[in-house]
Design a protein around this motif. Structure first.
Motif, PDB file in Angstrom:
ATOM      1  N   ARG A  42       0.808  -1.216   0.000  1.00 17.50           N
ATOM      2  CA  ARG A  42       0.000   0.000   0.000  1.00 17.50           C
ATOM      3  C   ARG A  42       0.846   1.272   0.000  1.00 17.50           C
ATOM      4  N   ASP A  43       2.117   1.153   0.366  1.00 14.67           N
ATOM      5  CA  ASP A  43       3.013   2.316   0.390  1.00 14.67           C
ATOM      6  C   ASP A  43       3.650   2.601  -0.962  1.00 14.67           C
ATOM      7  N   VAL A  44       3.431   1.723  -1.939  1.00 14.37           N
ATOM      8  CA  VAL A  44       4.080   1.835  -3.249  1.00 14.37           C
ATOM      9  C   VAL A  44       3.252   2.716  -4.171  1.00 14.37           C
ATOM     10  N   ASP A  45       3.896   3.718  -4.767  1.00 12.86           N
ATOM     11  CA  ASP A  45       3.204   4.620  -5.686  1.00 12.86           C
ATOM     12  C   ASP A  45       3.152   4.088  -7.108  1.00 12.86           C
ATOM     13  N   SER A  46       4.159   3.265  -7.482  1.00  7.66           N
ATOM     14  CA  SER A  46       4.282   2.830  -8.874  1.00  7.66           C
ATOM     15  C   SER A  46       4.976   1.476  -8.913  1.00  7.66           C
ATOM     16  N   ILE A  47       4.597   0.667  -9.878  1.00  7.39           N
ATOM     17  CA  ILE A  47       5.269  -0.618 -10.091  1.00  7.39           C
ATOM     18  C   ILE A  47       5.709  -0.701 -11.550  1.00  7.39           C
ATOM     19  N   VAL A  48       6.958  -1.119 -11.762  1.00  6.51           N
ATOM     20  CA  VAL A  48       7.494  -1.295 -13.109  1.00  6.51           C
ATOM     21  C   VAL A  48       7.888  -2.753 -13.270  1.00  6.51           C
ATOM     22  N   GLY A  49       7.292  -3.434 -14.228  1.00  2.00           N
ATOM     23  CA  GLY A  49       7.588  -4.838 -14.480  1.00  2.00           C
ATOM     24  C   GLY A  49       8.508  -5.005 -15.671  1.00  2.00           C
ATOM     25  N   ALA A  50       9.565  -5.782 -15.500  1.00  2.00           N
ATOM     26  CA  ALA A  50      10.418  -6.172 -16.621  1.00  2.00           C
ATOM     27  C   ALA A  50       9.737  -7.344 -17.315  1.00  2.00           C
ATOM     28  N   THR A  75      -2.382   1.621  -8.413  1.00  2.00           N
ATOM     29  CA  THR A  75      -0.967   1.975  -8.510  1.00  2.00           C
ATOM     30  C   THR A  75      -0.583   2.307  -9.955  1.00  2.00           C
ATOM     31  N   ARG A  76       0.240   3.349 -10.117  1.00  2.00           N
ATOM     32  CA  ARG A  76       0.806   3.633 -11.442  1.00  2.00           C
ATOM     33  C   ARG A  76       1.569   2.401 -11.910  1.00  2.00           C
ATOM     34  N   VAL A  77       1.495   2.079 -13.209  1.00  2.00           N
ATOM     35  CA  VAL A  77       2.094   0.837 -13.695  1.00  2.00           C
ATOM     36  C   VAL A  77       2.784   1.059 -15.036  1.00  2.00           C
ATOM     37  N   ALA A  78       3.885   0.327 -15.247  1.00  2.00           N
ATOM     38  CA  ALA A  78       4.591   0.327 -16.532  1.00  2.00           C
ATOM     39  C   ALA A  78       5.195  -1.051 -16.755  1.00  2.00           C
ATOM     40  N   SER A  79       5.358  -1.420 -18.010  1.00  5.58           N
ATOM     41  CA  SER A  79       6.002  -2.670 -18.389  1.00  5.58           C
ATOM     42  C   SER A  79       7.099  -2.359 -19.397  1.00  5.58           C
ATOM     43  N   VAL A  80       8.243  -3.035 -19.255  1.00  2.00           N
ATOM     44  CA  VAL A  80       9.409  -2.727 -20.075  1.00  2.00           C
ATOM     45  C   VAL A  80       9.970  -4.018 -20.658  1.00  2.00           C
ATOM     46  N   TYR A  81      10.211  -4.021 -21.975  1.00  2.00           N
ATOM     47  CA  TYR A  81      10.900  -5.159 -22.583  1.00  2.00           C
ATOM     48  C   TYR A  81      12.139  -4.683 -23.311  1.00  2.00           C
ATOM     49  N   ALA A  82      13.275  -5.232 -22.951  1.00  2.00           N
ATOM     50  CA  ALA A  82      14.537  -4.931 -23.623  1.00  2.00           C
ATOM     51  C   ALA A  82      15.455  -6.142 -23.561  1.00  2.00           C
ATOM     52  N   ALA A  83      14.838  -7.344 -23.722  1.00  2.00           N
ATOM     53  CA  ALA A  83      15.589  -8.604 -23.643  1.00  2.00           C
ATOM     54  C   ALA A  83      16.391  -8.635 -22.339  1.00  2.00           C
ATOM     55  N   CYS A  84      17.681  -8.951 -22.403  1.00  2.00           N
ATOM     56  CA  CYS A  84      18.465  -9.107 -21.173  1.00  2.00           C
ATOM     57  C   CYS A  84      18.687  -7.799 -20.429  1.00  2.00           C
ATOM     58  N   ALA A  85      18.406  -6.666 -21.078  1.00  2.00           N
ATOM     59  CA  ALA A  85      18.508  -5.361 -20.425  1.00  2.00           C
ATOM     60  C   ALA A  85      17.173  -4.908 -19.849  1.00  2.00           C
ATOM     61  N   SER A  86      16.164  -5.754 -19.867  1.00  2.00           N
ATOM     62  CA  SER A  86      14.830  -5.347 -19.400  1.00  2.00           C
ATOM     63  C   SER A  86      14.868  -4.828 -17.968  1.00  2.00           C
ATOM     64  N   GLU A 104       7.128   8.637  -5.186  1.00  2.00           N
ATOM     65  CA  GLU A 104       8.134   8.610  -4.124  1.00  2.00           C
ATOM     66  C   GLU A 104       8.729   7.226  -3.955  1.00  2.00           C
ATOM     67  N   VAL A 105       7.878   6.194  -4.128  1.00  2.00           N
ATOM     68  CA  VAL A 105       8.305   4.808  -3.917  1.00  2.00           C
ATOM     69  C   VAL A 105       7.892   3.978  -5.126  1.00  2.00           C
ATOM     70  N   VAL A 106       8.861   3.282  -5.720  1.00  2.00           N
ATOM     71  CA  VAL A 106       8.576   2.462  -6.906  1.00  2.00           C
ATOM     72  C   VAL A 106       9.115   1.056  -6.687  1.00  2.00           C
ATOM     73  N   LEU A 107       8.291   0.077  -7.001  1.00  2.00           N
ATOM     74  CA  LEU A 107       8.676  -1.335  -6.936  1.00  2.00           C
ATOM     75  C   LEU A 107       9.026  -1.806  -8.341  1.00  2.00           C
ATOM     76  N   VAL A 108      10.212  -2.388  -8.499  1.00  2.00           N
ATOM     77  CA  VAL A 108      10.678  -2.904  -9.790  1.00  2.00           C
ATOM     78  C   VAL A 108      10.779  -4.415  -9.683  1.00  2.00           C
ATOM     79  N   VAL A 109      10.127  -5.136 -10.603  1.00  2.00           N
ATOM     80  CA  VAL A 109      10.060  -6.600 -10.520  1.00  2.00           C
ATOM     81  C   VAL A 109      10.353  -7.230 -11.880  1.00  2.00           C
ATOM     82  N   GLY A 110      11.119  -8.310 -11.870  1.00  2.47           N
ATOM     83  CA  GLY A 110      11.335  -9.105 -13.073  1.00  2.47           C
ATOM     84  C   GLY A 110      11.351 -10.578 -12.725  1.00  2.47           C
ATOM     85  N   ALA A 111      10.785 -11.406 -13.582  1.00  3.37           N
ATOM     86  CA  ALA A 111      10.767 -12.851 -13.331  1.00  3.37           C
ATOM     87  C   ALA A 111      10.609 -13.589 -14.645  1.00  3.37           C
TER      88      ALA A 111
END
Length: 396
Positions: A42-50, A75-86, A104-111
């Motif tokens: 709940r404290d996260v403002d944005s999440i960016v997924g690789a 939550t603000r959301v974005a998805s990024v694809y850049a192969a091994c640089a994702s 202020e707070v962003v969670l970055v996740v890749g799997a």
């Protein structure tokens, strides 16, 4: 706009072949990072997924997929694809949101949940895809060009298969100390030499595997970090995501073809070296300031190439640096103290984030038996398909 952002938390799902969906690995890593940061979802403002193309449509929209799994809350959301640089591009996106004041707070996740065997282009026949063409027209699977890199180093600098084997020996010893690594067993040079030949001169133990796994970090503005009680957090000082410069535009193979392109002078530096230079320039440091490095060891020979591209030594001197023990734990500039891809394998959208997890733990002096004494500055380096640079500098 440039500036530091704080790494409040880091978390991973251990690498392996678990046979489950990538979402499970990413959510586990995200929750571990949130716990490490001492905050909740709940404290996260944005999440960016690789993103991971192997995860089907949910993988292409990884940010939204992870947001749904953690609990939709606007939550603000974005998805990024850049192969091994994702992962690095996801970190760059998160950092830009913080520095611009959008979050202020962003969670970055890749799997990723990777297939067995060599990676192949997803989505069937794609004749406009250079990766597909490399596989289908040239027959050059990944280990083929790993072998070309190795042959080039042998021809130009006198590197030997024994040098390559010592990279694996070093990284396996460190991976044995890492609870998140897939392979946690030391190996000998003799075991490397006796493993099956895959792409001469490289053997099976010279080449990284494909794996399942996840990684996540929580980034925050410096003001939030101080309010949260993090007086001296690990800070991201640079994220390099540059593209190649003409005429040095060979993206995957050694610099053979375009360096001799008609009417063009050879490039002054390789693409990999330009990735590192951009990171150094943004961070205001040089290779002499580094405490350690995490690099993209798709093969043992490629790790040696990174030594030179990062400026840890002169051209052709990488094997000498290795033989001297400079890149081992306790050496002048330890490299891949996590165990590297040699110990983890590739979980593509997670691996650049996993490198930053290792930087975080090392700079906090929380890496246990693989701790680099007095670590103050760390750098990551890898590159993504189609010319995606990837390097992150973190400081404490």
């Amino acid at each position: 706009m440039t500036g530091d952002v704080a790494v409040l938390g880091a978390g991973m799902h251990p690498w392996g072949k678990w046979g489950r969906r990538f979402v499970e690995y990413g959510v586990a890593a995200a929750r571990a990072a949130l716990t490490d940061a001492g905050i909740g979802w709940r404290d996260v403002d944005s999440i960016v997924g690789a993103a991971t193309v192997r995860g089907g449509y949910p993988g292409y929209v990884a940010g939204a997929t992870f947001a749904k799994a953690l609990g939709w809350r606007g939550t603000r959301v974005a998805s990024v694809y850049a192969a091994c640089a994702s992962g690095a591009q996801a970190l760059g996106t998160a950092r830009a949101q913080i520095l611009s004041g959008l979050a202020e707070v962003v969670l970055v996740v890749g799997a990723d949940a990777a297939p067995k065997g060599f990676f192949r282009p997803a989505g069937g026949d794609r004749p406009d895809d250079p990766d597909w063409l490399r596989f289908r027209v040239l027959g050059a699977t990944n280990p083929t060009y790993f072998g070309l890199y190795a042959r080039r180093r042998m021809a130009l600098y006198g590197d030997t298969p024994e040098d390559f084997a010592q990279v694996k020996v070093k990284n396996a010893a460190l991976g044995a100390l890492n609870p998140n690594a897939r392979y946690r067993k030391r190996v000998t040079a003799e075991e490397v030499a006796s493993s099956a030949v895959v792409a001469d001169p490289l053997r099976l133990l010279d080449i990284c595997a494909t794996s399942d796994g996840g990684a996540a970090v929580v980034l925050a503005g410096m003001e939030f970090a101080r309010r949260h009680g993090a007086a001296e957090p690990v800070r991201i000082r640079a994220v390099s995501t540059v593209s190649p410069r003409y005429p040095n535009t060979v993206l995957d193979l050694p610099d053979i073809a375009t360096d001799s392109a008609a009417g063009a002078e050879p490039a002054e530096e390789t693409f990999r070296a330009s990735i590192a230079r951009a990171a150094y320039e943004e961070a205001g440091i040089g290779p002499e300031d580094l405490s350690f490095a995490e690099v993209y060891d798709l093969s043992t020979a490629l790790e040696l190439q990174w030594y030179e591209d990062l400026g840890l030594c002169g051209e052709g001197e990488a094997a000498k640096l290795l033989r001297e023990g400079a890149t081992a734990l306790g050496g002048r500039i330890p490299v891949n103290v996590s165990g590297g891809l040699a110990s983890f394998g590739e979980a593509v959208p997670a691996q650049a984030i996993a490198q930053v997890c290792e930087l975080t733990w090392q700079l906090r002096a929380g890496a246990g038996d693989r701790q680099v004494t007095g670590a103050r500055v760390g750098i990551t380096a890898n590159q993504g398909l189609f010319g995606h640079g990837s390097s992150v500098v973190a400081v404490r």
